[in-house]
Scaffold this active site. Structure first.
Site, PDB file in Angstrom:
ATOM      1  N   LYS A  16      -3.178  -8.347  -0.048  1.00  0.00           N
ATOM      2  CA  LYS A  16      -4.623  -8.197   0.033  1.00  0.00           C
ATOM      3  C   LYS A  16      -5.211  -9.466  -0.571  1.00  0.00           C
ATOM      4  O   LYS A  16      -4.822  -9.870  -1.673  1.00  0.00           O
ATOM      5  CB  LYS A  16      -5.103  -6.962  -0.739  1.00  0.00           C
ATOM      6  CG  LYS A  16      -4.702  -5.645  -0.085  1.00  0.00           C
ATOM      7  CD  LYS A  16      -5.247  -4.457  -0.869  1.00  0.00           C
ATOM      8  CE  LYS A  16      -4.839  -3.147  -0.219  1.00  0.00           C
ATOM      9  NZ  LYS A  16      -5.289  -1.975  -0.994  1.00  0.00           N
ATOM     10  N   ARG A  57      -6.097   5.443  -3.174  1.00  0.00           N
ATOM     11  CA  ARG A  57      -6.525   6.600  -2.388  1.00  0.00           C
ATOM     12  C   ARG A  57      -6.260   7.886  -3.165  1.00  0.00           C
ATOM     13  O   ARG A  57      -5.311   7.964  -3.937  1.00  0.00           O
ATOM     14  CB  ARG A  57      -5.797   6.650  -1.040  1.00  0.00           C
ATOM     15  CG  ARG A  57      -6.125   5.437  -0.178  1.00  0.00           C
ATOM     16  CD  ARG A  57      -5.675   5.625   1.251  1.00  0.00           C
ATOM     17  NE  ARG A  57      -4.234   5.623   1.389  1.00  0.00           N
ATOM     18  CZ  ARG A  57      -3.525   6.591   1.975  1.00  0.00           C
ATOM     19  NH1 ARG A  57      -4.119   7.662   2.449  1.00  0.00           N
ATOM     20  NH2 ARG A  57      -2.226   6.483   2.092  1.00  0.00           N
ATOM     21  N   MET A  62     -11.413   8.726   5.823  1.00  0.00           N
ATOM     22  CA  MET A  62     -10.622   9.943   5.925  1.00  0.00           C
ATOM     23  C   MET A  62      -9.271   9.795   5.234  1.00  0.00           C
ATOM     24  O   MET A  62      -8.706  10.757   4.722  1.00  0.00           O
ATOM     25  CB  MET A  62     -10.438  10.292   7.405  1.00  0.00           C
ATOM     26  CG  MET A  62      -9.631  11.544   7.674  1.00  0.00           C
ATOM     27  SD  MET A  62     -10.470  13.001   7.043  1.00  0.00           S
ATOM     28  CE  MET A  62      -9.112  14.173   7.089  1.00  0.00           C
ATOM     29  N   SER A  63      -8.733   8.589   5.201  1.00  0.00           N
ATOM     30  CA  SER A  63      -7.418   8.361   4.610  1.00  0.00           C
ATOM     31  C   SER A  63      -7.415   8.539   3.096  1.00  0.00           C
ATOM     32  O   SER A  63      -6.349   8.678   2.489  1.00  0.00           O
ATOM     33  CB  SER A  63      -6.933   6.948   4.945  1.00  0.00           C
ATOM     34  OG  SER A  63      -7.852   5.992   4.464  1.00  0.00           O
ATOM     35  N   THR A 111     -12.435   1.972  10.546  1.00  0.00           N
ATOM     36  CA  THR A 111     -11.462   2.269   9.507  1.00  0.00           C
ATOM     37  C   THR A 111     -10.854   0.965   8.984  1.00  0.00           C
ATOM     38  O   THR A 111     -10.599   0.037   9.743  1.00  0.00           O
ATOM     39  CB  THR A 111     -10.355   3.168  10.073  1.00  0.00           C
ATOM     40  OG1 THR A 111     -10.913   4.435  10.426  1.00  0.00           O
ATOM     41  CG2 THR A 111      -9.241   3.385   9.061  1.00  0.00           C
ATOM     42  N   SER A 153       0.835  -1.190   0.000  1.00  0.00           N
ATOM     43  CA  SER A 153       0.000   0.000   0.000  1.00  0.00           C
ATOM     44  C   SER A 153       0.877   1.250   0.000  1.00  0.00           C
ATOM     45  O   SER A 153       1.840   1.339  -0.756  1.00  0.00           O
ATOM     46  CB  SER A 153      -0.961  -0.019   1.188  1.00  0.00           C
ATOM     47  OG  SER A 153      -1.868   1.050   1.119  1.00  0.00           O
TER      48      SER A 153
END
Length: 360
Positions: free
Chosen positions: A15, A144, A223-224, A203, A5
């Site tokens: 993952k 993200r 939020m990340s 989260t 990540s």
């Protein structure tokens, strides 16, 4: 998927999906134990090579349409999004300025984590010195999104989620919108005002995806920077697709910078990290949950760490799922309230770990 990540090169991991569902927590530990016990099924594996780029790009171009030509800047931080993002947005009709799009796992320019302001300074400078209208930043594995306005403001993902929720709820009236414990207090009333049902959750991408499936929510976000579209998409987090959906919305407004800056906000901190020894983060949070003491708090939410709500703000401390740190975030209506809430959390942490070195 083999991926570390957004973490530094010395962190790696997997993952995993079994029977169509992401696995996490006890399921991963059970798989580990099966390996140790050599309890394997009998069978034969196989290997195939497949380049997904063309099909991926065509799928997004078919789905997402921008109302006018845009000039954008992207910062891929030498992560894997650099191999695809520029071509994708050009194919959508954008003019693209590329920063650090050469894939290099040593991350020679800055760390590929848009949750931290220091990693967005090159993108901010690019917007200030070019005619690009908006900046998009991606983390190391491209799931993200970070957003920067023309005037250098960082639009954190919980505020991005407001725009996405308003759009998605026009097609899914009354639907649940998921968001994690780190998100702004302004998000729940915003979702309600646009006809949705706010649902706070833990989260973690696997946890949010599982909850998304359980609730049939059309949208979820963290939020990340992870955003999960089940509306017009497949319910997983994809920073490049999220960026495309943002550009679709903003291409129809008169002033995208003003539209973004007008989203509700308070005084807040970015994610702050208390670094600890391996495993110590989980122990510390468990001790805090066992005996919470926060005078003046209106509510203590412990679905994931401790989110302490006050009339004028909140403080959060939770254990990271991926590295040995306690993640903290604070929000309040005034700087004085922010300082007070931070002080209360500091007192609570020092009560269980007197030698903790807090990041504020």
């Amino acid at each position: 998927m083999v991926t570390g990540s957004h973490n530094p090169p010395d962190y790696n991991g997997f993952k995993m999906v079994l029977a169509g569902e992401a696995i996490y927590g006890d399921t991963i530990l059970a798989l580990y134990q099966s390996i140790l016990d050599k309890k394997f099924s009998i069978g034969a594996g196989n290997y195939r090579a497949h380049d997904i780029q063309t099909a991926y790009q065509e799928r997004i171009i078919e789905d997402v349409k921008i109302a006018r030509k845009l000039k954008i800047a992207i910062d891929c931080g030498n992560g894997v999004a650099g191999a695809y993002a520029g071509n994708l947005y050009r194919a959508m009709g954008c003019e693209v300025i590329e920063l650090f799009c050469e894939v290099d796992g040593h991350f020679p320019n800055h760390h590929p984590d848009p949750a931290h302001p220091e990693n967005l300074q090159d993108l901010i400078h690019c917007l200030q010195t070019t005619d690009a209208e908006i900046g998009l930043a991606f983390d190391g594995d491209g799931d993200r999104l970070g957003v920067v306005t023309k005037d250098g403001q960082i639009i954190y993902p919980d505020r991005q989620l407001m725009l996405f929720a308003a759009d998605v709820l026009t097609r899914h009236a009354g639907g649940p919108i998921l968001y994690d414990v780190k998100c702004t207090r302004h998000l729940a009333p915003w979702i309600k005002a646009h006809g949705g049902t706010p649902l706070m959750w833990k989260t973690g991408h696997s946890l949010v995806k599982a909850k998304l499936k359980e609730t049939s929510a059309p949208l979820g976000g963290e939020m990340s920077g992870h955003v999960f579209f089940k509306d017009r998409w497949y319910g997983f987090d994809d920073g490049m697709y999220t960026g495309a959906r943002l550009l679709e919305i903003l291409s129809s407004v008169a002033d995208m910078t003003q539209t973004l800056n007008d989203l509700p906000q308070s005084f807040s901190t970015p994610e702050l990290q208390l670094k600890l020894a391996e495993g110590e983060n989980f122990t510390l949070i468990a001790q805090m949950q066992a005996n919470p003491h926060f005078p003046g708090a209106t509510e203590i939410i412990n679905i994931d760490g401790l989110r302490v709500e006050y009339a004028d703000g909140f403080g959060l401390a939770r254990s990271s799922n991926t590295t040995p740190v306690i993640v903290m975030r604070f929000e309040a209506e005034t700087p004085e309230a922010l300082a007070r809430i931070q002080a209360a959390m500091k007192t609570a942490i020092l009560a269980v770990k007197a030698d903790a070195v807090l990041p504020y």
